[in-house]
Design a protein around this motif. Structure first.
Motif, PDB file in Angstrom:
ATOM      1  N   MET A  59      -8.812   9.976  -3.172  1.00  0.00           N
ATOM      2  CA  MET A  59      -7.832   9.352  -4.054  1.00  0.00           C
ATOM      3  C   MET A  59      -8.418   8.114  -4.721  1.00  0.00           C
ATOM      4  O   MET A  59      -9.207   7.394  -4.120  1.00  0.00           O
ATOM      5  N   VAL A  60      -8.017   7.907  -5.966  1.00  0.00           N
ATOM      6  CA  VAL A  60      -8.331   6.682  -6.698  1.00  0.00           C
ATOM      7  C   VAL A  60      -7.013   6.107  -7.203  1.00  0.00           C
ATOM      8  O   VAL A  60      -6.244   6.817  -7.874  1.00  0.00           O
ATOM      9  N   THR A  61      -6.736   4.833  -6.888  1.00  0.00           N
ATOM     10  CA  THR A  61      -5.457   4.229  -7.257  1.00  0.00           C
ATOM     11  C   THR A  61      -5.647   3.031  -8.168  1.00  0.00           C
ATOM     12  O   THR A  61      -6.495   2.171  -7.915  1.00  0.00           O
ATOM     13  N   ALA A 121      -0.842   4.160 -10.759  1.00  0.00           N
ATOM     14  CA  ALA A 121      -1.117   5.600 -10.758  1.00  0.00           C
ATOM     15  C   ALA A 121      -2.214   5.917  -9.748  1.00  0.00           C
ATOM     16  O   ALA A 121      -3.139   5.122  -9.549  1.00  0.00           O
ATOM     17  N   THR A 122      -2.084   7.072  -9.120  1.00  0.00           N
ATOM     18  CA  THR A 122      -3.106   7.564  -8.188  1.00  0.00           C
ATOM     19  C   THR A 122      -3.566   8.942  -8.630  1.00  0.00           C
ATOM     20  O   THR A 122      -2.738   9.824  -8.891  1.00  0.00           O
ATOM     21  N   ILE A 123      -4.859   9.126  -8.737  1.00  0.00           N
ATOM     22  CA  ILE A 123      -5.450  10.441  -8.998  1.00  0.00           C
ATOM     23  C   ILE A 123      -5.875  11.022  -7.652  1.00  0.00           C
ATOM     24  O   ILE A 123      -6.624  10.393  -6.901  1.00  0.00           O
ATOM     25  N   ASN A 162       4.170   4.265  -7.763  1.00  0.00           N
ATOM     26  CA  ASN A 162       3.168   4.793  -8.697  1.00  0.00           C
ATOM     27  C   ASN A 162       3.375   6.283  -8.870  1.00  0.00           C
ATOM     28  O   ASN A 162       4.100   6.922  -8.106  1.00  0.00           O
ATOM     29  N   VAL A 163       2.767   6.847  -9.900  1.00  0.00           N
ATOM     30  CA  VAL A 163       2.761   8.295 -10.065  1.00  0.00           C
ATOM     31  C   VAL A 163       1.513   8.863  -9.394  1.00  0.00           C
ATOM     32  O   VAL A 163       0.517   8.157  -9.187  1.00  0.00           O
ATOM     33  N   ASP A 164       1.590  10.139  -9.036  1.00  0.00           N
ATOM     34  CA  ASP A 164       0.432  10.881  -8.528  1.00  0.00           C
ATOM     35  C   ASP A 164       0.044  11.952  -9.540  1.00  0.00           C
ATOM     36  O   ASP A 164       0.894  12.762  -9.952  1.00  0.00           O
ATOM     37  N   LEU A 165      -1.210  11.947  -9.957  1.00  0.00           N
ATOM     38  CA  LEU A 165      -1.778  13.059 -10.718  1.00  0.00           C
ATOM     39  C   LEU A 165      -2.615  13.858  -9.725  1.00  0.00           C
ATOM     40  O   LEU A 165      -3.683  13.404  -9.295  1.00  0.00           O
ATOM     41  N   ILE A 166      -2.106  15.020  -9.330  1.00  0.00           N
ATOM     42  CA  ILE A 166      -2.696  15.798  -8.243  1.00  0.00           C
ATOM     43  C   ILE A 166      -3.466  16.986  -8.809  1.00  0.00           C
ATOM     44  O   ILE A 166      -2.912  17.805  -9.556  1.00  0.00           O
ATOM     45  N   LEU A 167      -4.721  17.078  -8.450  1.00  0.00           N
ATOM     46  CA  LEU A 167      -5.574  18.194  -8.855  1.00  0.00           C
ATOM     47  C   LEU A 167      -5.853  19.055  -7.626  1.00  0.00           C
ATOM     48  O   LEU A 167      -6.454  18.599  -6.650  1.00  0.00           O
ATOM     49  N   SER A 223      11.196  -1.228  10.043  1.00  0.00           N
ATOM     50  CA  SER A 223      10.080  -0.318  10.302  1.00  0.00           C
ATOM     51  C   SER A 223       8.977  -0.569   9.297  1.00  0.00           C
ATOM     52  O   SER A 223       9.220  -1.024   8.178  1.00  0.00           O
ATOM     53  N   LEU A 224       7.740  -0.265   9.713  1.00  0.00           N
ATOM     54  CA  LEU A 224       6.550  -0.519   8.897  1.00  0.00           C
ATOM     55  C   LEU A 224       5.556   0.608   9.076  1.00  0.00           C
ATOM     56  O   LEU A 224       5.139   0.910  10.199  1.00  0.00           O
ATOM     57  N   ASP A 225       5.182   1.247   7.973  1.00  0.00           N
ATOM     58  CA  ASP A 225       4.057   2.184   7.950  1.00  0.00           C
ATOM     59  C   ASP A 225       2.934   1.491   7.201  1.00  0.00           C
ATOM     60  O   ASP A 225       3.000   1.349   5.982  1.00  0.00           O
ATOM     61  N   PRO A 226       1.895   1.048   7.893  1.00  0.00           N
ATOM     62  CA  PRO A 226       0.889   0.190   7.239  1.00  0.00           C
ATOM     63  C   PRO A 226       0.042   0.902   6.205  1.00  0.00           C
ATOM     64  O   PRO A 226      -0.377   0.309   5.223  1.00  0.00           O
ATOM     65  N   GLN A 227      -0.240   2.198   6.422  1.00  0.00           N
ATOM     66  CA  GLN A 227      -1.158   2.966   5.588  1.00  0.00           C
ATOM     67  C   GLN A 227      -2.588   2.404   5.677  1.00  0.00           C
ATOM     68  O   GLN A 227      -2.849   1.414   6.337  1.00  0.00           O
ATOM     69  N   TRP A 228      -3.501   3.068   4.995  1.00  0.00           N
ATOM     70  CA  TRP A 228      -4.924   2.725   5.083  1.00  0.00           C
ATOM     71  C   TRP A 228      -5.241   1.473   4.273  1.00  0.00           C
ATOM     72  O   TRP A 228      -4.642   1.238   3.223  1.00  0.00           O
ATOM     73  N   ASP A 229      -6.159   0.677   4.773  1.00  0.00           N
ATOM     74  CA  ASP A 229      -6.650  -0.496   4.052  1.00  0.00           C
ATOM     75  C   ASP A 229      -7.859  -0.080   3.211  1.00  0.00           C
ATOM     76  O   ASP A 229      -8.927   0.198   3.762  1.00  0.00           O
ATOM     77  N   PRO A 230      -7.733  -0.037   1.873  1.00  0.00           N
ATOM     78  CA  PRO A 230      -8.877   0.379   1.045  1.00  0.00           C
ATOM     79  C   PRO A 230     -10.110  -0.492   1.252  1.00  0.00           C
ATOM     80  O   PRO A 230     -11.241  -0.015   1.116  1.00  0.00           O
ATOM     81  N   ALA A 231      -9.915  -1.770   1.586  1.00  0.00           N
ATOM     82  CA  ALA A 231     -11.044  -2.673   1.830  1.00  0.00           C
ATOM     83  C   ALA A 231     -11.600  -2.524   3.235  1.00  0.00           C
ATOM     84  O   ALA A 231     -12.680  -3.052   3.540  1.00  0.00           O
ATOM     85  N   GLU A 232     -10.864  -1.828   4.100  1.00  0.00           N
ATOM     86  CA  GLU A 232     -11.247  -1.604   5.499  1.00  0.00           C
ATOM     87  C   GLU A 232     -11.539  -2.913   6.229  1.00  0.00           C
ATOM     88  O   GLU A 232     -12.451  -3.003   7.050  1.00  0.00           O
TER      89      GLU A 232
END
Length: 315
Positions: free
Chosen positions: A110-112, A98-100, A14-19, A166-175
């Motif tokens: 962040m919103v994806t 895309a992620t803002i 995805n793209v990142d729109l970074i503010l 290798s695995l980087d799980p990252q955060w679960d948005p649903a937790e």
């Protein structure tokens, strides 16, 4: 037999729109201003792949994009850093994700929009693609809805094909964290959560307790801990690497992914555990000196310059 790639990265794009330079986080119904904006290639997987290629590994990427301007930006960005994009699939049926990103001091929100990344599935990851690489890396498993249920099969396939993984799980948005690590981690050579992700997976409040939960079925566990540095449980002992501290952080977007790139670059070369940790900590810190996840990794020469001038480290 020699393989054309050191690492095959499977993941989201995805793209990142970074503010940046926001006075405060916005509230519903109100507006705030940002003094700086950057549109760049985002996604943990792509940042990892791009920076891993910059530091000298041969990298191929497998993922999904839409046929749109954002997809073109991502493809050209990966290719500019030497990443092979032959296995990236494009379709008109889904837009590129895309992620803002809203940066405020050292925190962010962040919103994806997942888009095409939701539609990568196990059949897309062919035996031919796996056989071209020595190592498989996957990031952001919770953002890949089409692949998540088959993660155990994917990693088992990779191990059966002779790859390290290798695995980087990252955060679960649903937790919810509803992944069976006891089934998955025996097929993962290097599990790379940050401290908050590890605590969430294990429902524990500290590093020692969290590691004790997964030690019986994990191989190597690398835990990123921000300014506290990083830890590695290698099945025998717990190693620690202090952080390389940057007093003038631009932003921390992609710092964990850049850590991963440094660690895996050394891991696949057969370096010692401590050397892997050290180089990961260095590349993670270098990331924070420029905007976005890849700004500090435009070239190996720039990486070496930042390492020497900002962190007094030569390689």
């Amino acid at each position: 037999m020699s393989k054309p790639f050191d690492v095959l990265v499977v993941g989201e794009l995805n793209v990142d729109l970074i503010l940046n330079q926001i006075d405060k986080f916005p509230e519903v119904g109100k507006e705030v201003l940002a003094d700086n904006m950057t549109l760049t290639m985002g996604s943990s997987s792509a940042i990892f792949a791009s920076n891993l290629s910059t530091v000298g590994s041969r990298v191929a990427f497998l993922g999904r994009l839409g046929h749109d301007n954002f997809g073109d930006l991502i493809l050209s960005s990966l290719q500019a850093r030497g990443v092979d994009t032959t296995h990236i699939l494009r379709a008109t049926t889904h837009n590129t994700g895309a992620t803002i990103v809203l940066n405020f001091s050292e925190d962010r929100a962040m919103v994806t929009y997942p888009g095409a990344m939701n539609h990568l599935t196990l059949p897309d990851i062919t035996a031919d693609a796996l056989q071209k690489a020595r190592h498989l890396h996957l990031s952001s498993m919770f953002l890949q809805a089409g692949l998540r249920k088959d993660l155990v099969t994917l990693f088992k396939n990779a191990k059966d094909a002779g790859l390290t993984t290798s695995l980087d799980p990252q955060w679960d948005p649903a937790e919810q964290w509803n992944v069976n690590l006891q089934q998955l981690l025996p097929h993962v050579d290097v599990f790379m959560p940050n401290i908050n992700e590890l605590k969430a997976f294990t429902r524990q409040d500290d590093l020692t307790a969290a590691l004790n939960v997964i030690k019986p079925f994990a191989r190597n566990v690398v835990v990123k801990h921000g300014s506290e540095g990083a830890y590695l449980w290698n099945g025998k002992e717990l190693l620690h690497q202090p952080a390389f501290l940057n007093k003038d952080v631009v932003d921390s977007i992609g710092a964990g992914d850049s850590f991963d790139s440094g660690f895996i670059h050394k891991f696949i070369s057969g370096a010692s555990d401590q050397a892997c940790l050290e180089f990961g900590a260095l590349t993670g810190a270098i990331n924070t000196t420029r905007p976005g996840g890849t700004g500090a990794f435009e070239s190996l020469a720039l990486v070496k310059t930042i390492a020497a001038t900002t962190f007094n480290y030569s390689f």
